[in-house]
Design an enzyme around this catalytic site. Structure first.
Site, PDB file in Angstrom:
ATOM      1  N   VAL A  63      44.190  46.214  43.064  1.00 11.65           N
ATOM      2  CA  VAL A  63      44.622  44.952  43.676  1.00 11.65           C
ATOM      3  C   VAL A  63      45.971  44.526  43.112  1.00 11.65           C
ATOM      4  O   VAL A  63      46.881  44.142  43.860  1.00 11.65           O
ATOM      5  CB  VAL A  63      43.577  43.839  43.459  1.00 11.65           C
ATOM      6  CG1 VAL A  63      44.055  42.546  44.122  1.00 11.65           C
ATOM      7  CG2 VAL A  63      42.229  44.242  44.017  1.00 11.65           C
ATOM      8  N   TYR A 122      36.260  59.070  29.873  1.00 11.22           N
ATOM      9  CA  TYR A 122      36.267  57.615  29.770  1.00 11.22           C
ATOM     10  C   TYR A 122      34.866  57.065  30.009  1.00 11.22           C
ATOM     11  O   TYR A 122      34.294  56.349  29.175  1.00 11.22           O
ATOM     12  CB  TYR A 122      37.249  56.995  30.766  1.00 11.22           C
ATOM     13  CG  TYR A 122      36.973  55.538  31.045  1.00 11.22           C
ATOM     14  CD1 TYR A 122      37.114  54.588  30.037  1.00 11.22           C
ATOM     15  CD2 TYR A 122      36.547  55.101  32.299  1.00 11.22           C
ATOM     16  CE1 TYR A 122      36.824  53.243  30.275  1.00 11.22           C
ATOM     17  CE2 TYR A 122      36.269  53.765  32.546  1.00 11.22           C
ATOM     18  CZ  TYR A 122      36.406  52.835  31.534  1.00 11.22           C
ATOM     19  OH  TYR A 122      36.132  51.512  31.764  1.00 11.22           O
ATOM     20  N   ARG A 130      35.454  49.492  46.698  1.00 11.71           N
ATOM     21  CA  ARG A 130      35.385  48.814  45.413  1.00 11.71           C
ATOM     22  C   ARG A 130      34.787  47.418  45.588  1.00 11.71           C
ATOM     23  O   ARG A 130      35.010  46.758  46.603  1.00 11.71           O
ATOM     24  CB  ARG A 130      36.792  48.704  44.782  1.00 11.71           C
ATOM     25  CG  ARG A 130      37.418  50.053  44.428  1.00 11.71           C
ATOM     26  CD  ARG A 130      36.670  50.732  43.319  1.00 11.71           C
ATOM     27  NE  ARG A 130      37.199  52.045  42.969  1.00 11.71           N
ATOM     28  CZ  ARG A 130      36.726  53.201  43.427  1.00 11.71           C
ATOM     29  NH1 ARG A 130      35.712  53.202  44.289  1.00 11.71           N
ATOM     30  NH2 ARG A 130      37.232  54.345  43.032  1.00 11.71           N
ATOM     31  N   LEU A 132      47.378  46.280  20.462  1.00 16.01           N
ATOM     32  CA  LEU A 132      48.530  46.079  21.354  1.00 16.01           C
ATOM     33  C   LEU A 132      49.008  47.381  22.009  1.00 16.01           C
ATOM     34  O   LEU A 132      50.128  47.440  22.506  1.00 16.01           O
ATOM     35  CB  LEU A 132      49.688  45.405  20.616  1.00 16.01           C
ATOM     36  CG  LEU A 132      49.355  44.043  19.968  1.00 16.01           C
ATOM     37  CD1 LEU A 132      50.583  43.456  19.277  1.00 16.01           C
ATOM     38  CD2 LEU A 132      48.810  43.068  21.004  1.00 16.01           C
ATOM     39  N   ALA A 184      37.523  46.005  23.261  1.00 15.28           N
ATOM     40  CA  ALA A 184      38.542  46.999  22.905  1.00 15.28           C
ATOM     41  C   ALA A 184      38.102  48.393  23.343  1.00 15.28           C
ATOM     42  O   ALA A 184      36.998  48.835  23.023  1.00 15.28           O
ATOM     43  CB  ALA A 184      38.795  46.975  21.399  1.00 15.28           C
ATOM     44  N   LYS A 222      32.059  55.519  27.226  1.00 21.45           N
ATOM     45  CA  LYS A 222      31.549  54.155  27.407  1.00 21.45           C
ATOM     46  C   LYS A 222      30.025  54.151  27.488  1.00 21.45           C
ATOM     47  O   LYS A 222      29.365  53.258  26.938  1.00 21.45           O
ATOM     48  CB  LYS A 222      32.159  53.526  28.662  1.00 21.45           C
ATOM     49  CG  LYS A 222      33.662  53.250  28.562  1.00 21.45           C
ATOM     50  CD  LYS A 222      33.981  52.151  27.565  1.00 21.45           C
ATOM     51  CE  LYS A 222      33.706  50.778  28.140  1.00 21.45           C
ATOM     52  NZ  LYS A 222      34.124  49.692  27.215  1.00 21.45           N
ATOM     53  N   LYS A 271      50.546  52.917  48.226  1.00 21.61           N
ATOM     54  CA  LYS A 271      50.091  54.306  48.193  1.00 21.61           C
ATOM     55  C   LYS A 271      48.590  54.368  47.965  1.00 21.61           C
ATOM     56  O   LYS A 271      48.086  53.854  46.977  1.00 21.61           O
ATOM     57  CB  LYS A 271      50.822  55.076  47.089  1.00 21.61           C
ATOM     58  CG  LYS A 271      52.323  55.187  47.295  1.00 21.61           C
ATOM     59  CD  LYS A 271      52.965  55.960  46.153  1.00 21.61           C
ATOM     60  CE  LYS A 271      54.466  56.084  46.333  1.00 21.61           C
ATOM     61  NZ  LYS A 271      55.088  56.842  45.204  1.00 21.61           N
TER      62      LYS A 271
END
Length: 314
Positions: A192, A148, A215, A36, A81, A152, A206
């Site tokens: 989006v 990041y 994208r 969470l 996760a 991954k 912005k």
């Protein structure tokens, strides 16, 4: 109705919530895990009374929690996760290492011990820049530009080692930019959702940088369907599979699509230009060939559905 049980890590996150919904619709029993920190109970509130859904509050970086969640009755695990904030990964790479790599190792080991098939959800952000009009396929060079993306990609490599070394049925999934209801509308959200929320509130949209970056935007239900289809596909085991729409849109054009009359669009300085991927356009040819998957929701339809949901929530 199936009696199969699926563990979903990151179940209360944005994409996790839609994966849970897809699994329940198909008759699966779902055990969710989420700490969470990024997900929310609100995302899965409608499933709380469901007799085939249970949410455990815990962290994949805790080995005991993960091992207790998977047992001999588990038929599949979908691993979502992760720490997903590019800027935060540049500021604090350690947190991404712990969640994305150490956490994935715990999931892989639990799957190995219980012989559970695994759908590992990666990211399109691992790919190198592309200039051509052709979509990025799974053979495209990788070049992670942030911790990041690096963690991954490392998690994917670790998962591949379990497939080759232990014959664990693993499928690596790389959805492109997913958007839709339940996605955050702050800086941790997607473009989006951020643009649509700001437009509803009458705030300026912005754009970081010159807005020419593109994208490939996939609606949440399409992504969830892809993840579930691929996880249970025998033909997909051992494969890396993209899910895109086969078309991209510049951030400038996206802002114009979303902006209502009178909404201001302005450009601001990019806060992490070194990790920006200039062009994201995914090929879903392999997903279509192996799974029969293709996107069903157009960008215009998806934006309108998201707008309606955000207005109902406000």
């Amino acid at each position: 109705m199936t009696q199969e049980t699926v563990v979903v890590t990151g179940a209360a996150g944005f994409i996790g919530r839609w994966v849970v919904d897809e699994l329940l619709e198909r008759g699966y029993t779902v055990r969710g895990l989420d700490n969470l920190s990024n997900g929310s109970r609100r995302n899965v509130a409608e499933f709380e009374s469901h007799d085939r859904f249970d949410l455990v509050v815990g962290d994949v970086s805790d080995e005991e929690t993960v091992s207790e969640l998977l047992d001999e009755d588990t038929d599949a695990c979908i691993h979502l996760a992760a720490e997903i904030d590019v800027q935060e990964s540049l500021d604090n790479p350690q947190s991404h290492f712990e969640a994305n790599l150490v956490g994935t190792e715990h999931v892989l080991e639990a799957c190995r011990q219980t012989e559970t098939r695994l759908g590992l959800v990666g990211t399109c952000m691992v790919y190198d820049m592309v200039d051509s009009k052709e979509g990025i396929d799974e053979s495209h060079p990788v070049k992670p530009a942030s911790p990041y993306a690096g963690t991954k990609l490392a998690a994917e490599n670790l998962a591949e080692s379990y497939y080759h070394g232990y014959d664990l049925p693993v499928t690596i999934l790389r959805p492109f930019n997913t958007y839709g209801p339940f996605q955050k509308t702050g800086m941790a959200g997607g473009v989006v959702s951020i643009f649509t929320s700001r437009d509803i509130e009458g705030k300026p949209l912005k754009i970081f940088g010159d807005g020419t970056q593109t994208r490939d935007l996939v609606y949440a239900t399409d992504t969830a369907r892809f993840i579930v289809d691929a996880t249970f596909s025998e033909e997909a085991v051992g494969e890396v599979i993209n899910a895109g729409t086969g078309s991209d849109i510049s951030i400038n054009d996206l802002a114009k699509l979303i902006a209502s009359e009178g909404t201001e669009i302005k450009h601001v300085e990019h806060h992490h230009p070194q990790s920006e991927v200039q062009k994201l356009l995914g090929s879903y040819e392999k997903a279509n060939e192996l799974l029969g998957w293709e996107p069903e929701v157009s960008l215009e339809e998806g934006v309108e559905q998201l707008r309606e949901w955000l207005q109902e929530e406000s």
